[in-house]
Design a protein around this motif. Structure first.
Motif, PDB file in Angstrom:
ATOM      1  N   ALA A  41      -1.552  -4.940  -0.915  1.00  0.00           N
ATOM      2  CA  ALA A  41      -0.450  -5.763  -1.415  1.00  0.00           C
ATOM      3  C   ALA A  41      -0.317  -7.057  -0.609  1.00  0.00           C
ATOM      4  O   ALA A  41       0.033  -8.112  -1.150  1.00  0.00           O
ATOM      5  N   ARG A  65      -0.019  -4.606   4.135  1.00  0.00           N
ATOM      6  CA  ARG A  65       0.861  -3.729   3.334  1.00  0.00           C
ATOM      7  C   ARG A  65       0.034  -3.133   2.197  1.00  0.00           C
ATOM      8  O   ARG A  65      -0.763  -3.831   1.556  1.00  0.00           O
ATOM      9  N   ARG A  89      -0.014  -0.952  -1.535  1.00  0.00           N
ATOM     10  CA  ARG A  89       0.770  -0.564  -2.720  1.00  0.00           C
ATOM     11  C   ARG A  89       0.021   0.557  -3.426  1.00  0.00           C
ATOM     12  O   ARG A  89      -1.212   0.500  -3.598  1.00  0.00           O
ATOM     13  N   ARG A 120       3.629   2.411   4.825  1.00  0.00           N
ATOM     14  CA  ARG A 120       2.860   1.523   3.955  1.00  0.00           C
ATOM     15  C   ARG A 120       2.648   0.145   4.583  1.00  0.00           C
ATOM     16  O   ARG A 120       1.953  -0.682   3.998  1.00  0.00           O
TER      17      ARG A 120
END
Length: 679
Positions: free
Chosen positions: A606, A624, A626, A648
């Motif tokens: 992400a 990050r 997703r 995350r």
């Protein structure tokens, strides 16, 4: 009136006394009316029983009848009552004329007729009256000419076809079907006598309008029959107690859509012999009506039954009621193009088995997946994860079958449908992956043909509805092993609530928007297809194939026979093993384009996005993820930096600036990557 008749009778006797040569010339010069009588076009079933008849051009019912198909008692009564010397005279009976003349002179009125059956045929052929002298003389002349050109059997057959029975009924067979609801091969003495009596005065003796007069005339025929020794007195006494029918019965109109189709395809034929079984057809037409009870005024149903070994159609119900109603009953829904929903899935699996892509015990993924720009979903919006192919077909899951179709290529699916003899309508002309889920136009009849192909071990044989002898086999669509595997999977599908556990191999389907509900199944001998929906193609909210069509399918098999015929045994080459015993490539399905597939819940980087330029902070590089399933492993240029992290977000410590490839791997081994420039 009686004076004219007496003059005509005297003229007939005078003609009989003419010189032979002059009479021969006079008779031979007679111009006869057409001797070929138009009879109703008939559609009959596989046993020759009447399914449907059509009126002749002027709207009359006039059905073909051979003397051997008629009760002999009727012929005996007819001759005893109308023309005792039929087989002895030459068209005019002098003795009958003398008797009629004498009786008329004594009584001063017409007491009995002097017309022979041949004279009556002459009148019927020319549709002439009986009251004028010229008309009577013409009948005599035509009768004498008929006797020279036709046999007695041919003259009798003309009478059997032309005798009037009131209204638009002509001929003994039409009258028997209309008044008694049966063929005239076996008549009771009372029925035979009534059919003898009516033509003398067809309108005034119509039993549906003048039952009393019809009964009196019938009783007179019975009395004459006893007097002539045709029937015994006790038979006549019993016949007198038999009620005269007071209503006309409708002519058979079974399989009306198929009958119309047969007539359109061969309009010159007078008789169409179909493979339909009349008894089964009648049962399924009743079932079709029952299936729609309480389901609104627009829902429609169609049913096709076939013997998959011979390809013969045994029943074809185009709609529940052949009428102009809200259901559009005149439309034949067995041949209408509709979306098949999930009913094409068994073919996809069969092709996949043959291609070595899968086996019934192969594990396959049922997860949200995007195929290029196509993102199908399961019908219930739920996903089962990793399951067996057998279960994927039985549960009619969409993701696995689309994955198999993507691996096969949709063109291969279309080709297989065409090999099976189906006429396929492809929206836009170019097949896509949506074909596997019903994105194509097919007919119920063609879908039954496809399932018949699977039931026959993978070899197609075109369905036929005409009695035309054995049909040639078509092309092989799938192997015998693949066909058996598909049938075995479908036979393991649970039946609808209340239906017997009978291992019927069947599949249901529901098209997009609930426009079509399907159920198609087969046992060792027969295949039946059921379609339900609206003829105009509008949605039917809440209509699922499993809920509305499947119960009708099981009921149709119940009306076909008391028990199912067993499915064939597995071919010798069938691999009957568990998943662990399968060859390694078959243990788990992996699409040929798996490297390019992106699952909706697979991990994705992400931040930073692919191609981004980001600043390396003193604390490191913020990343990050997703999607995916924790824990996660982060790598930079293939070097693990963070392992088994459940959060995350992470801060990665990089060795320096420049281009770097970031990778993240989730708990299920799925990965994503992004190439960025760090400065």
């Amino acid at each position: 009136m009686h004076a004219r008749w007496i003059i005509a009778a005297a003229a007939g006797l005078w003609l009989a006394a003419l010189g032979r040569d002059r009479a021969d010339v006079w008779i031979d010069a007679t111009i006869l009316p057409p001797l070929v009588v138009e009879t109703s076009v008939e559609v009959v079933d596989r046993n020759g029983d009447l399914l449907r008849a059509y009126t002749v051009a002027d709207g009359r019912w006039r059905l073909a009848l051979l003397p051997q198909d008629l009760d002999p008692d009727y012929i005996s009564m007819l001759l005893a009552y109308e023309d005792k010397r039929f087989y002895d005279h030459a068209g005019v009976d002098p003795w009958s004329l003398l008797r009629a003349l004498a009786q008329g002179v004594r009584a001063g009125r017409v007491v009995s007729g002097g017309s022979t059956l041949t004279m009556q045929v002459a009148r019927l052929l020319e549709e002439s009256g009986t009251g004028k002298v010229a008309g009577k003389l013409r009948q005599m002349r035509v009768a004498l000419a008929l006797e020279r050109r036709l046999t007695k059997a041919q003259i009798l057959q003309l009478y059997l076809h032309l005798a009037p029975f009131g209204g638009n009924l002509e001929g003994v067979r039409a009258a028997s079907i209309s008044y008694f609801g049966k063929e005239p091969l076996r008549l009771t003495p009372a029925e035979a006598a009534l059919l003898v009596a009516i033509p003398q005065s067809p309108e005034s003796r119509r039993p549906d309008r003048a039952a009393d007069r019809a009964e009196a005339a019938r009783n007179g025929v019975l009395a004459r029959a006893v007097g002539e020794g045709v029937i015994a007195a006790d038979e006549a006494e019993a016949a007198l107690r038999e009620e005269v029918p007071r209503l006309r019965k409708p002519f058979p109109a079974l399989a009306p859509h198929l009958a119309d189709r047969a007539r359109r395809e061969n309009p010159s034929a007078g008789r169409h012999e179909l493979t339909i079984d009349r008894s089964l057809q009648r049962k399924l037409e009743v079932l079709a009506l029952q299936a729609l009870e309480g389901r609104g005024e627009q829902l429609q149903v169609a049913i096709v039954v076939a013997d998959h070994a011979s390809g013969e159609i045994l029943a074809s119900v185009g709609s529940a009621g052949f009428q102009a109603d809200a259901r559009q009953g005149f439309v034949d829904m067995t041949t209408a193009l509709r979306s098949p929903g999930s009913t094409l899935k068994p073919l996809v699996y069969g092709l996949a088995f043959d291609e070595g892509l899968a086996h019934p015990e192969t594990m396959v993924e049922d997860r949200p997946t995007v195929f290029g720009t196509y993102a199908p979903q399961n019908f219930d919006k739920l996903y089962r994860g990793t399951i067996r192919v057998r279960e994927a077909l039985q549960m009619s899951l969409n993701i696995p079958v689309v994955a198999l179709t993507e691996a096969l290529g949709p063109a291969k699916l279309i080709s297989a449908m065409e090999k099976a003899g189906m006429r396929v309508a492809i929206p836009g002309g170019q097949p896509g992956l949506a074909v596997a889920l019903g994105g194509v136009g097919v007919t119920l009849e063609d879908m039954v043909q496809l399932y018949a192909t699977i039931a026959r071990g993978g070899v197609a044989r075109p369905l036929s509805y005409r009695m035309a002898g054995a049909q040639d086999e078509g092309q092989r669509v799938i192997s015998a092993v693949a066909a058996w595997q598909v049938g075995d999977i479908l036979a393991g599908l649970a039946p609808p609530p209340g239906a017997p556990e009978n291992r019927l191999a069947y599949k249901t389907g529901t098209s997009y928007g609930h426009r079509d509900a399907w159920a198609i199944g087969f046992d060792g001998t027969h295949v039946i297809g059921v379609w339900m929906g609206r003829a105009d193609g509008t949605p039917v909210p809440g209509a699922f194939g499993a809920d509305v069509a499947a119960p009708v399918l099981f009921q149709a098999f119940n009306r076909l026979k008391p028990a199912l015929d067993p499915q064939p045994p597995a071919p010798a080459a069938t691999l009957l093993v568990s998943n662990a015993e399968l060859p390694l490539p078959l243990q788990r399905f992996r699409s040929r384009s798996a490297a390019f597939e992106v699952a909706e819940d697979a991990p994705a980087v992400a931040f930073p996005p692919d191609g981004a330029e980001v600043e390396l902070l003193a604390t490191g590089l913020l990343v990050r993820v997703r999607g995916g399933t924790a824990p996660f492993t982060w790598m930079a240029d293939g070097v693990p930096l963070v392992v088994a992290m459940r959060e995350r977000e992470a801060m990665l410590t990089l060795p320096g600036v420049g281009f770097v490839t970031l990778s993240v791997i989730d708990a299920e081994g799925r990965s994503a990557r992004a190439k960025v420039r760090v400065w």
